[in-house]
Scaffold this motif. Sequence first.
Motif, PDB file in Angstrom:
ATOM      1  N   ASN A   1      -4.202  -1.624 -11.785  1.00  0.00           N
ATOM      2  CA  ASN A   1      -5.474  -2.469  -9.959  1.00  0.00           C
ATOM      3  C   ASN A   1      -5.445  -3.914  -9.977  1.00  0.00           C
ATOM      4  OD1 ASN A   1      -4.579   0.010  -8.789  1.00  0.00           O
ATOM      5  ND2 ASN A   1      -6.110   0.381  -9.533  1.00  0.00           N
TER       6      ASN A   1
ATOM      7  N   TYR B   1      -6.241   8.407  -8.009  1.00  0.00           N
ATOM      8  CA  TYR B   1      -7.073   8.791  -6.525  1.00  0.00           C
ATOM      9  C   TYR B   1      -8.499   8.128  -6.559  1.00  0.00           C
ATOM     10  CZ  TYR B   1      -3.410  12.266  -5.268  1.00  0.00           C
ATOM     11  OH  TYR B   1      -2.767  12.633  -5.087  1.00  0.00           O
ATOM     12  N   ASN B   2      -8.540   6.609  -7.017  1.00  0.00           N
ATOM     13  CA  ASN B   2      -9.315   5.655  -6.902  1.00  0.00           C
ATOM     14  C   ASN B   2     -10.594   6.380  -7.645  1.00  0.00           C
ATOM     15  OD1 ASN B   2      -8.212   4.577  -4.383  1.00  0.00           O
ATOM     16  ND2 ASN B   2      -8.936   5.969  -3.304  1.00  0.00           N
TER      17      ASN B   2
ATOM     18  N   ASN C   1     -10.505   2.655  -9.439  1.00  0.00           N
ATOM     19  CA  ASN C   1     -11.534   1.771  -8.990  1.00  0.00           C
ATOM     20  C   ASN C   1     -12.639   1.982  -8.883  1.00  0.00           C
ATOM     21  OD1 ASN C   1      -9.109   0.203  -8.263  1.00  0.00           O
ATOM     22  ND2 ASN C   1      -8.329   0.683  -6.693  1.00  0.00           N
ATOM     23  N   TYR C   2     -13.298   3.125  -9.072  1.00  0.00           N
ATOM     24  CA  TYR C   2     -14.792   3.390  -8.816  1.00  0.00           C
ATOM     25  C   TYR C   2     -15.935   3.248  -9.754  1.00  0.00           C
ATOM     26  CZ  TYR C   2     -19.198   6.198  -8.129  1.00  0.00           C
ATOM     27  OH  TYR C   2     -20.002   6.528  -8.294  1.00  0.00           O
TER      28      TYR C   2
ATOM     29  N   ASP D   1       0.852  -1.815  -0.338  1.00  0.00           N
ATOM     30  CA  ASP D   1       0.043  -0.243  -0.317  1.00  0.00           C
ATOM     31  C   ASP D   1       1.239   1.176   0.055  1.00  0.00           C
ATOM     32  OD1 ASP D   1      -2.340  -1.436   0.159  1.00  0.00           O
ATOM     33  OD2 ASP D   1      -2.647  -0.878   2.094  1.00  0.00           O
TER      34      ASP D   1
ATOM     35  N   SER E   1      -3.067  -6.372  -7.490  1.00  0.00           N
ATOM     36  CA  SER E   1      -4.908  -6.533  -6.946  1.00  0.00           C
ATOM     37  C   SER E   1      -3.682  -7.701  -5.540  1.00  0.00           C
ATOM     38  CB  SER E   1      -5.915  -6.728  -6.418  1.00  0.00           C
ATOM     39  OG  SER E   1      -6.926  -6.946  -6.043  1.00  0.00           O
TER      40      SER E   1
ATOM     41  N   LYS F   1      -8.640  -6.663  -1.391  1.00  0.00           N
ATOM     42  CA  LYS F   1      -8.301  -5.903  -2.583  1.00  0.00           C
ATOM     43  C   LYS F   1     -10.356  -6.136  -3.199  1.00  0.00           C
ATOM     44  CE  LYS F   1      -5.562  -2.471  -1.366  1.00  0.00           C
ATOM     45  NZ  LYS F   1      -5.872  -1.778  -0.386  1.00  0.00           N
TER      46      LYS F   1
END
Length: 261
Positions: A216, A194-195, A198-199, A70, A220, A224
């Motif tokens: 990712n 900044y995610n 993933n979102y 991380d 992963s 996750k």
Amino acid sequence: MSFIRTTQSELYKLIFSRGWWIVFSLVIILQPLLGLLEASQLASIGLDATPETHPELLEALPPLDYFGFDAAMFGLLPMVIFGGIWGASEYRNHNLRTTMLCNNNRATLFLAKLKSIIISTILISFTSVFITIAITHIGLGSAGLNPIILSKITWQFIGYTILTWTLLTVLSFTIGILFKNTIIPLVFLVPQIYNLGNYLAEKWAFGEYLPVAAGNLIISTPVKSMPHDPIKGVLIIFLWIIVSLTIAIYSFVHSDVGGEY
């Protein structure tokens, strides 16, 4: 020999640029410190802690082999930013015209710049990720892995992380050189880091085909939400790179430098 000399020249330009040293400081110094901080926090609550027993945890702790990764992802952002800056750098202050006085073979120059960003990214990412993981396990004390030997899974994920950093940095570079400015690759890639990637991947199936979400998939870990599917992730990012690289090299070779650059 011309290609080798041009590559050496581009590597020297890259390594002695101010941006490279800023990135170097962030990923070689600051990122390992974040790993050490993470290790001290984990050691204080115990490696068997769960979100149920420790509400401050956002997710379950991974197996010991995955500790430190991380913190190791901190460096992806400055590397991607630098990739975009390096790609667009020749289009500022008439740098491209000056460079072409030394080598007017545009295809050779483009490939030399590409090779220099790949070599530098691999070297800096390996150094940064290994130091971060090693320091994390040093911070865990007797509960951690041997910081030099580590484990087979840990080394495998170090390789996955280096691969992800390199692919996304190269993509940022190709977008930067294609659009001749730094803004486009940063606007496209930074929000995903900044995610946002993933979102979107969690909300819609097409989100997995965005480059950072695909990255990712490569890195992963078991805790996750994204599945670990490195082959799919690599293929997706390779497709992004091939398309942008093809357009970028065609534009670089055939566009008129003119007075602007």
